[in-house]
Design a protein around this motif. Structure first.
Motif, PDB file in Angstrom:
ATOM      1  N   LEU A 114     -53.158  -9.900 -37.308  1.00  0.00           N
ATOM      2  CA  LEU A 114     -52.490 -10.315 -38.734  1.00  0.00           C
ATOM      3  C   LEU A 114     -51.762 -11.579 -38.557  1.00  0.00           C
ATOM      4  O   LEU A 114     -52.250 -12.166 -39.407  1.00  0.00           O
ATOM      5  N   CYS A 115     -51.232 -11.744 -37.576  1.00  0.00           N
ATOM      6  CA  CYS A 115     -50.704 -13.205 -37.416  1.00  0.00           C
ATOM      7  C   CYS A 115     -51.366 -14.145 -37.351  1.00  0.00           C
ATOM      8  O   CYS A 115     -51.116 -15.385 -37.666  1.00  0.00           O
ATOM      9  N   SER A 116     -52.606 -13.889 -36.429  1.00  0.00           N
ATOM     10  CA  SER A 116     -53.542 -15.034 -36.504  1.00  0.00           C
ATOM     11  C   SER A 116     -54.300 -15.290 -37.934  1.00  0.00           C
ATOM     12  O   SER A 116     -54.511 -16.512 -37.931  1.00  0.00           O
ATOM     13  N   LYS A 117     -54.395 -14.374 -38.746  1.00  0.00           N
ATOM     14  CA  LYS A 117     -54.836 -14.527 -39.832  1.00  0.00           C
ATOM     15  C   LYS A 117     -54.081 -15.344 -40.715  1.00  0.00           C
ATOM     16  O   LYS A 117     -54.352 -16.278 -41.376  1.00  0.00           O
ATOM     17  N   ALA A 118     -52.811 -14.805 -40.566  1.00  0.00           N
ATOM     18  CA  ALA A 118     -51.682 -15.507 -41.577  1.00  0.00           C
ATOM     19  C   ALA A 118     -51.479 -17.105 -41.242  1.00  0.00           C
ATOM     20  O   ALA A 118     -51.388 -17.740 -42.198  1.00  0.00           O
ATOM     21  N   LYS A 119     -51.519 -17.463 -39.807  1.00  0.00           N
ATOM     22  CA  LYS A 119     -51.424 -18.860 -39.426  1.00  0.00           C
ATOM     23  C   LYS A 119     -52.673 -19.488 -39.649  1.00  0.00           C
ATOM     24  O   LYS A 119     -52.674 -20.721 -39.050  1.00  0.00           O
ATOM     25  N   ARG A 120     -53.751 -19.080 -40.057  1.00  0.00           N
ATOM     26  CA  ARG A 120     -55.006 -19.619 -40.094  1.00  0.00           C
ATOM     27  C   ARG A 120     -55.685 -19.982 -38.981  1.00  0.00           C
ATOM     28  O   ARG A 120     -55.893 -21.334 -38.383  1.00  0.00           O
ATOM     29  N   GLY A 121     -55.360 -19.025 -37.790  1.00  0.00           N
ATOM     30  CA  GLY A 121     -55.921 -19.400 -36.556  1.00  0.00           C
ATOM     31  C   GLY A 121     -57.402 -19.710 -36.146  1.00  0.00           C
ATOM     32  O   GLY A 121     -58.227 -19.332 -37.206  1.00  0.00           O
ATOM     33  N   LYS A 122     -57.638 -20.172 -35.012  1.00  0.00           N
ATOM     34  CA  LYS A 122     -59.179 -20.526 -34.788  1.00  0.00           C
ATOM     35  C   LYS A 122     -59.988 -19.150 -34.869  1.00  0.00           C
ATOM     36  O   LYS A 122     -59.379 -18.091 -34.570  1.00  0.00           O
ATOM     37  N   MET A 123     -61.358 -19.166 -35.269  1.00  0.00           N
ATOM     38  CA  MET A 123     -62.031 -18.099 -35.458  1.00  0.00           C
ATOM     39  C   MET A 123     -62.168 -17.252 -34.018  1.00  0.00           C
ATOM     40  O   MET A 123     -62.373 -16.088 -33.976  1.00  0.00           O
TER      41      MET A 123
END
Length: 247
Positions: A114-123
């Protein structure tokens, strides 16, 4: 056989989002005894599943991430986490259990996703997190009994979740190849080719799997060990293709 708790100690971690310090259970690597990895590179160790302890989860603001990338945030990403995660986070007030069961570990990884998606992390970061969640579901299912109808149904649900996140990982890594430079999640091109070939074979995409394996076998710089594993995988792909071809 050693107890799982004997492999653990509490490490103090500073959260890059809220600047609070919290304790997180981590594995004493000096005590580990490595076993043979799974076909899809999932690491194995005797007497403990280290994967359960590879996420830091801040109990104050909700920010969570795989340990190796926990503090790798830009100022913009910190703001995104605060806006999209912390604003909706409610601390449980509960202390960490002495050891994590699979439900606890999976919940921590899902928070990291969820946090990866929220911070627009790498694919690749999203894909790798999905892969690890799938691995956890696999191990969870392996330990579940199936002597009653209810137990069989519960195990089937776990297997469905395993497949769901496995597919997300496979598709995510494919996208990452078109968007990112190597190394990707610590993997070089040959390791990534092998992982993708394994995933593709699982999903019966034998053309893609064969091409990825050929990249390894045809390379002049891939090491012997990787080529040997790729050759074994090639034989597995051929075997499965033959088994599914009408006679």
């Amino acid at each position: 056989m050693e107890k799982e708790i004997d492999f653990l100690f509490e490490k103090k971690v500073r959260c890059p989002v809220c600047d609070n310090i919290f304790g997180s259970k981590v594995v004493r690597t000096s005590r580990l005894r490595r076993l043979q990895t799974d076909f899809d590179l999932r690491p194995r160790f005797r007497d403990i599943d280290t994967l359960k302890y590879s996420v830091y989860a801040c109990p104050f603001c909700g920010y969570s991430a795989i340990n190796t990338s926990f503090d790798q945030l830009s100022k913009g990403q910190i703001m995104l986490v605060k806006e999209n995660v912390t604003a909706n986070f409610k601390p449980s007030g509960e202390s960490d259990p002495e050891v994590y069961d699979y439900n606890t570990a999976i919940a921590r990884y899902k928070r990291a996703l969820l946090c990866s998606k929220a911070k627009r992390g790498k694919m690749s970061e999203l894909a790798y997190t999905c892969l690890k969640i799938s691995w956890l579901y696999r191990s969870m299912g392996d330990e579940m009994p199936e002597s009653t109808k209810e137990e069989c149904e519960a195990k089937e649900e776990v297997r469905k979740n395993q497949e769901l996140f496995y597919k997300e990982a496979y598709q995510g890594f494919q996208k990452a190849l078109t968007m990112e430079d190597f190394p990707i999640c610590g993997m070089d091109t040959f390791t990534m080719d092998f992982l993708l070939a394994t995933l593709a074979c699982h999903f019966k995409e034998y053309g893609f799997a064969s091409k990825a394996v050929s990249n390894i076998l045809g390379s002049q710089i891939a090491d012997r060990r990787m080529k040997d594993r790729a050759l074994d995988l090639k034989q597995e792909i051929v075997s499965k293709m033959r088994a599914e071809t009408p006679q």
